[in-house]
Write an enzyme that holds these catalytic residues in place. Structure first.
Site, short mmCIF file in Angstrom:
data_model
loop_
_atom_site.label_atom_id
_atom_site.label_comp_id
_atom_site.label_asym_id
_atom_site.label_seq_id
_atom_site.Cartn_x
_atom_site.Cartn_y
_atom_site.Cartn_z
N LYS A 222 -5.64 46.49 -2.00
CA LYS A 222 -6.61 47.45 -2.57
C LYS A 222 -8.04 46.98 -2.33
CE LYS A 222 -7.62 50.25 -6.66
NZ LYS A 222 -7.87 51.45 -5.82
N HIS B 118 -3.07 45.96 -9.35
CA HIS B 118 -2.77 46.66 -8.11
C HIS B 118 -2.37 45.66 -7.01
CE1 HIS B 118 -4.86 50.06 -10.03
NE2 HIS B 118 -4.15 50.82 -9.20
#
Ligand SMILES: NC(=O)C1=CN([C@@H]2O[C@H](COP(=O)(O)OP(=O)(O)OC[C@H]3O[C@@H](n4cnc5c(N)ncnc54)[C@H](OP(=O)(O)O)[C@@H]3O)[C@@H](O)[C@H]2O)C=CC1
Ligand SMILES: O=C(O)C1=N[C@H](C(=O)O)C[C@H](O)C1
Length: 267
Positions: A160, A156
């Protein structure tokens, strides 16, 4: 009639895509763009912020008079207040935020006795289909003579806040329910010794602007299976959330997931 939708977390990465795509969708009317009062963008027009021009809906902490559904992509810190408002206004909820505490998971379960809720770590159709494939692979490999080691790699973007991703944990639960592993291993380093068979390994990579990628590895002796699903942008999550909001209309109270929305349970 379009569904009147309130976006909770409207100033965020997902919130802005929901505003942009919802504004263009004929079956959706954005009626509120809810943000915390502390947000520096509060009172900015949500459409302007999302890059689609003025839509007459400002970012605001206020709850709308009425909405057919609330779509939430925000932060765990905002969950308790969100659920209280949905209960007070009897508003169906599409809940997408990850990284909740056990207590918050229970809060949502209890709320679903009074209002219909779709909750999923990933609203993406491709991810949910890959979950079905993972379930099939896990059942098929449960008693494989060489044993099957399952490792889950997720990638990600650098912003995040939770790890491993909610989706990686959901994949792990599907595997464990089918194959019976009772241990989780988050990364590895040092003199680890041979890999125990009874664990699922999780590896969380954070780089650049990756909108979400998951690989589930089934390692046998002599061959390997990998199931990989990767988003190239965030629209897949937004489209899934709007489909969930539409599906919720007229549903009785209950806790539903994207497998229900997409009709994948019967596969
Ligand atoms: N289920 C799925 O398909 C997906 C889930 N997600 C999850 O969604 C969540 C959001 O992701 P992302 O958009 O990238 O994150 P962002 O941090 O970009 O957005 C979160 C937004 O929520 C806002 N917020 C914070 N507190 C409140 C509050 N009390 N009321 C209303 N809004 C508030 C934040 O405002 P501020 O900046 O002021 O704090 C921010 O604008 C994450 O948990 C992520 O894991 C993401 C993509 C797909
Ligand atoms: O934070 C994100 O971006 C994402 N979060 C969700 C998760 O934690 O699984 C879903 C998606 O992978 C994007």
């Amino acid at each position: 009639m379009p569904i009147e939708v309130a976006i909770h977390g409207a100033g965020g990465r997902m919130g802005q895509r929901l505003i942009a795509l919802g504004t263009a969708a004929p079956n959706i009317k954005i009626v509120a763009a809810i943000e915390s009062a502390m947000n520096p963008k509060a009172r900015t027009d949500a459409g302007v912020l999302a890059g689609v021009g003025e839509i007459g809906v400002p970012l605001s902490p206020e709850w709308p008079d009425r909405a057919g559904a609330v779509i939430d992509f925000s932060l765990p810190a905002a969950t308790d207040n969100l659920v209280a408002n949905c209960l007070e206004h009897k508003t169906p909820l599409v809940f997408a935020t990850t990284g909740l505490s056990d207590k918050q998971e229970e809060l949502i379960r209890t709320a679903s006795e009074q209002i219909p809720i779709v909750k999923a770590a990933s609203m993406s159709m491709a991810v949910n289909l890959t979950m079905k494939l993972t379930e099939i692979a896990s059942r098929a490999l449960k008693d494989h003579p060489s044993g099957a080691d399952v490792e889950i790699i997720e990638r990600h973007h650098r912003f995040k806040e939770d790890a491993p991703s909610g989706t990686a944990l959901a994949f792990g639960k599907i595997v464990a329910d089918a194959m019976g592993q009772s241990q989780s291993q988050h990364g590895r380093s040092g003199k680890t010794g041979a890999r125990p068979h009874d664990e699922i390994g999780y590896h969380a990579i954070r780089t650049g602007d990756n909108p979400g990628e998951h690989t589930i590895i089934f390692g046998l002796l002599g061959e390997t299976i990998e199931l990989r699903v990767a988003a190239t942008n965030r629209d897949c999550y937004a489209h899934g959330a709007f489909a969930a909001a539409e599906w919720l209309q007229g549903k009785p109270p209950g806790l539903y997931n994207m497998q229900d929305v997409l009709g994948l349970n019967s596969l």
